[in-house]
Design a protein around this motif. Structure first.
Motif, PDB file in Angstrom:
ATOM      1  N   HIS A  12       0.695  -1.273   0.001  1.00 29.04           N
ATOM      2  CA  HIS A  12       0.117   0.169   0.020  1.00 29.04           C
ATOM      3  C   HIS A  12       0.801   1.281   0.088  1.00 29.04           C
ATOM      4  O   HIS A  12       1.948   1.336   0.276  1.00 29.04           O
ATOM      5  CB  HIS A  12      -0.986   0.096   1.101  1.00 29.04           C
ATOM      6  CG  HIS A  12      -0.215   0.231   2.426  1.00 29.04           C
ATOM      7  ND1 HIS A  12       0.083   1.701   2.866  1.00 29.04           N
ATOM      8  CD2 HIS A  12       0.093  -0.351   3.513  1.00 29.04           C
ATOM      9  CE1 HIS A  12       0.556   1.654   4.382  1.00 29.04           C
ATOM     10  NE2 HIS A  12       0.333   0.208   4.479  1.00 29.04           N
ATOM     11  N   PRO A  13       0.418   2.192  -0.679  1.00 21.85           N
ATOM     12  CA  PRO A  13       1.103   3.684  -0.509  1.00 21.85           C
ATOM     13  C   PRO A  13       1.367   4.030   0.790  1.00 21.85           C
ATOM     14  O   PRO A  13       0.540   3.987   1.506  1.00 21.85           O
ATOM     15  CB  PRO A  13       0.195   4.498  -1.467  1.00 21.85           C
ATOM     16  CG  PRO A  13      -0.891   3.703  -1.843  1.00 21.85           C
ATOM     17  CD  PRO A  13      -0.964   2.346  -1.429  1.00 21.85           C
ATOM     18  N   ASP A  14       2.385   4.995   1.003  1.00 29.43           N
ATOM     19  CA  ASP A  14       2.571   5.559   2.348  1.00 29.43           C
ATOM     20  C   ASP A  14       1.236   6.404   2.747  1.00 29.43           C
ATOM     21  O   ASP A  14       0.726   6.350   3.857  1.00 29.43           O
ATOM     22  CB  ASP A  14       3.552   6.402   2.428  1.00 29.43           C
ATOM     23  CG  ASP A  14       4.921   5.707   2.115  1.00 29.43           C
ATOM     24  OD1 ASP A  14       4.881   4.252   2.321  1.00 29.43           O
ATOM     25  OD2 ASP A  14       5.949   6.213   1.645  1.00 29.43           O
ATOM     26  N   HIS A  15       0.872   7.149   2.015  1.00 31.91           N
ATOM     27  CA  HIS A  15      -0.518   7.782   2.147  1.00 31.91           C
ATOM     28  C   HIS A  15      -1.575   7.665   1.130  1.00 31.91           C
ATOM     29  O   HIS A  15      -1.270   7.797  -0.223  1.00 31.91           O
ATOM     30  CB  HIS A  15      -0.205   9.331   2.126  1.00 31.91           C
ATOM     31  CG  HIS A  15       0.783   9.939   3.173  1.00 31.91           C
ATOM     32  ND1 HIS A  15       0.849   9.791   4.533  1.00 31.91           N
ATOM     33  CD2 HIS A  15       2.320   9.974   2.912  1.00 31.91           C
ATOM     34  CE1 HIS A  15       1.770  10.177   5.022  1.00 31.91           C
ATOM     35  NE2 HIS A  15       2.878  10.169   4.203  1.00 31.91           N
ATOM     36  N   PHE A  16      -2.747   7.417   1.378  1.00 34.30           N
ATOM     37  CA  PHE A  16      -3.683   7.151   0.531  1.00 34.30           C
ATOM     38  C   PHE A  16      -5.262   7.574   1.287  1.00 34.30           C
ATOM     39  O   PHE A  16      -5.311   7.406   2.345  1.00 34.30           O
ATOM     40  CB  PHE A  16      -3.863   5.760  -0.129  1.00 34.30           C
ATOM     41  CG  PHE A  16      -4.261   4.610   1.037  1.00 34.30           C
ATOM     42  CD1 PHE A  16      -3.588   4.089   1.750  1.00 34.30           C
ATOM     43  CD2 PHE A  16      -5.868   4.389   0.921  1.00 34.30           C
ATOM     44  CE1 PHE A  16      -3.955   3.249   2.734  1.00 34.30           C
ATOM     45  CE2 PHE A  16      -5.988   3.410   1.727  1.00 34.30           C
ATOM     46  CZ  PHE A  16      -5.514   2.785   2.734  1.00 34.30           C
ATOM     47  N   ARG A  17      -6.144   8.064   0.091  1.00 29.62           N
ATOM     48  CA  ARG A  17      -7.307   8.222   0.565  1.00 29.62           C
ATOM     49  C   ARG A  17      -8.240   6.873   0.355  1.00 29.62           C
ATOM     50  O   ARG A  17      -7.983   6.255  -0.642  1.00 29.62           O
ATOM     51  CB  ARG A  17      -7.833   9.373  -0.152  1.00 29.62           C
ATOM     52  CG  ARG A  17      -7.098  10.720   0.017  1.00 29.62           C
ATOM     53  CD  ARG A  17      -7.772  11.748  -0.842  1.00 29.62           C
ATOM     54  NE  ARG A  17      -7.045  12.997  -0.714  1.00 29.62           N
ATOM     55  CZ  ARG A  17      -6.873  13.912  -1.647  1.00 29.62           C
ATOM     56  NH1 ARG A  17      -7.589  13.927  -2.786  1.00 29.62           N
ATOM     57  NH2 ARG A  17      -6.234  15.016  -1.503  1.00 29.62           N
ATOM     58  N   PRO A  18      -9.094   6.553   1.160  1.00 30.36           N
ATOM     59  CA  PRO A  18     -10.002   5.617   0.799  1.00 30.36           C
ATOM     60  C   PRO A  18     -10.420   5.557  -0.413  1.00 30.36           C
ATOM     61  O   PRO A  18     -11.148   6.630  -0.783  1.00 30.36           O
ATOM     62  CB  PRO A  18     -10.990   5.432   2.244  1.00 30.36           C
ATOM     63  CG  PRO A  18     -10.372   6.243   3.200  1.00 30.36           C
ATOM     64  CD  PRO A  18      -9.373   7.269   2.460  1.00 30.36           C
ATOM     65  N   GLY A  19     -10.271   4.389  -1.369  1.00 35.32           N
ATOM     66  CA  GLY A  19     -10.974   4.567  -2.862  1.00 35.32           C
ATOM     67  C   GLY A  19     -10.011   4.883  -3.520  1.00 35.32           C
ATOM     68  O   GLY A  19     -10.590   4.898  -4.907  1.00 35.32           O
ATOM     69  N   ASP A  64      -2.506  -7.162 -23.994  1.00 38.27           N
ATOM     70  CA  ASP A  64      -1.997  -6.293 -22.634  1.00 38.27           C
ATOM     71  C   ASP A  64      -2.980  -6.214 -21.715  1.00 38.27           C
ATOM     72  O   ASP A  64      -4.232  -6.448 -21.814  1.00 38.27           O
ATOM     73  CB  ASP A  64      -1.889  -4.874 -22.967  1.00 38.27           C
ATOM     74  CG  ASP A  64      -0.732  -4.368 -24.273  1.00 38.27           C
ATOM     75  OD1 ASP A  64       0.161  -5.307 -24.358  1.00 38.27           O
ATOM     76  OD2 ASP A  64      -0.791  -3.511 -24.811  1.00 38.27           O
ATOM     77  N   ALA A  65      -2.610  -6.471 -20.455  1.00 36.20           N
ATOM     78  CA  ALA A  65      -3.497  -6.651 -19.213  1.00 36.20           C
ATOM     79  C   ALA A  65      -3.324  -5.232 -18.411  1.00 36.20           C
ATOM     80  O   ALA A  65      -2.072  -4.774 -18.188  1.00 36.20           O
ATOM     81  CB  ALA A  65      -3.047  -7.778 -18.277  1.00 36.20           C
ATOM     82  N   PHE A  66      -4.358  -4.898 -18.070  1.00 40.31           N
ATOM     83  CA  PHE A  66      -4.284  -3.426 -17.218  1.00 40.31           C
ATOM     84  C   PHE A  66      -5.100  -4.037 -15.818  1.00 40.31           C
ATOM     85  O   PHE A  66      -6.308  -4.311 -15.536  1.00 40.31           O
ATOM     86  CB  PHE A  66      -5.014  -2.528 -17.730  1.00 40.31           C
ATOM     87  CG  PHE A  66      -4.170  -1.913 -19.005  1.00 40.31           C
ATOM     88  CD1 PHE A  66      -3.382  -1.084 -18.821  1.00 40.31           C
ATOM     89  CD2 PHE A  66      -4.484  -2.679 -20.367  1.00 40.31           C
ATOM     90  CE1 PHE A  66      -2.683  -0.620 -20.142  1.00 40.31           C
ATOM     91  CE2 PHE A  66      -3.921  -2.027 -21.484  1.00 40.31           C
ATOM     92  CZ  PHE A  66      -3.009  -0.943 -21.010  1.00 40.31           C
ATOM     93  N   VAL A  67      -4.426  -3.909 -14.743  1.00 37.45           N
ATOM     94  CA  VAL A  67      -4.840  -4.317 -13.490  1.00 37.45           C
ATOM     95  C   VAL A  67      -5.023  -2.968 -12.579  1.00 37.45           C
ATOM     96  O   VAL A  67      -4.230  -2.376 -12.381  1.00 37.45           O
ATOM     97  CB  VAL A  67      -3.920  -5.287 -12.790  1.00 37.45           C
ATOM     98  CG1 VAL A  67      -4.393  -5.738 -11.341  1.00 37.45           C
ATOM     99  CG2 VAL A  67      -3.635  -6.467 -13.504  1.00 37.45           C
ATOM    100  N   THR A  68      -6.371  -2.968 -12.082  1.00 40.51           N
ATOM    101  CA  THR A  68      -6.698  -1.911 -11.226  1.00 40.51           C
ATOM    102  C   THR A  68      -6.957  -2.094  -9.838  1.00 40.51           C
ATOM    103  O   THR A  68      -7.366  -3.163  -9.521  1.00 40.51           O
ATOM    104  CB  THR A  68      -7.983  -1.032 -11.837  1.00 40.51           C
ATOM    105  OG1 THR A  68      -7.706  -0.648 -13.120  1.00 40.51           O
ATOM    106  CG2 THR A  68      -8.082   0.066 -10.993  1.00 40.51           C
ATOM    107  N   ILE A  69      -6.255  -1.551  -8.917  1.00 42.39           N
ATOM    108  CA  ILE A  69      -6.055  -1.828  -7.623  1.00 42.39           C
ATOM    109  C   ILE A  69      -6.791  -0.441  -6.872  1.00 42.39           C
ATOM    110  O   ILE A  69      -6.399   0.444  -6.709  1.00 42.39           O
ATOM    111  CB  ILE A  69      -4.607  -2.144  -6.881  1.00 42.39           C
ATOM    112  CG1 ILE A  69      -4.139  -3.290  -7.719  1.00 42.39           C
ATOM    113  CG2 ILE A  69      -4.894  -2.427  -5.257  1.00 42.39           C
ATOM    114  CD1 ILE A  69      -2.552  -3.405  -7.639  1.00 42.39           C
ATOM    115  N   GLU A  70      -7.726  -0.963  -5.985  1.00 38.39           N
ATOM    116  CA  GLU A  70      -8.460   0.040  -4.963  1.00 38.39           C
ATOM    117  C   GLU A  70      -8.089  -0.141  -3.637  1.00 38.39           C
ATOM    118  O   GLU A  70      -8.377  -1.236  -3.171  1.00 38.39           O
ATOM    119  CB  GLU A  70     -10.005   0.178  -5.260  1.00 38.39           C
ATOM    120  CG  GLU A  70     -10.825   1.005  -4.658  1.00 38.39           C
ATOM    121  CD  GLU A  70     -12.017   1.113  -4.922  1.00 38.39           C
ATOM    122  OE1 GLU A  70     -12.729   0.388  -5.798  1.00 38.39           O
ATOM    123  OE2 GLU A  70     -12.799   1.995  -4.314  1.00 38.39           O
TER     124      GLU A  70
END
Ligand SMILES: [Zn+2]
Length: 82
Positions: A12-19, A64-70
């Motif tokens: 996970h990123p150091d700082h992230f907003r939910p969503g 190509d594959a594009f993977v989105t992570i929330e």
């Protein structure tokens, strides 16, 4: 037989907003539909052999594959009234 495997390591990123979301691209996977040829042999209206473009890879032989992570806060037991 050798096989190539691609993996995603989630961190996970150091700082992230939910969503918040991030997208990863994995390019150049062999098209299984045409076995990487990009075309199939067919025939035209006069019966002559002609190349027909693969409908999935559009002639490139690869996809190509594009993977989105929330990222979302975890739900803990009892926090949602369950
Ligand atoms: Zn294809």
């Amino acid at each position: 037989m050798s096989k190539t495997t691609r993996m995603i390591e989630l961190r996970h990123p150091d700082h992230f907003r939910p969503g918040s979301k991030e997208t990863l691209a994995s390019r150049g996977h062999l098209c299984n539909y045409c076995s990487g040829n990009g075309f199939f042999w067919g025939s035209d209206q006069y019966g002559r052999r002609t190349k027909c473009e693969c409908p999935l890879c559009k002639g490139s032989g690869e996809v190509d594959a594009f993977v989105t992570i929330e990222w979302k806060p975890s739900k803990r037991e009892g926090s949602d009234g369950a």
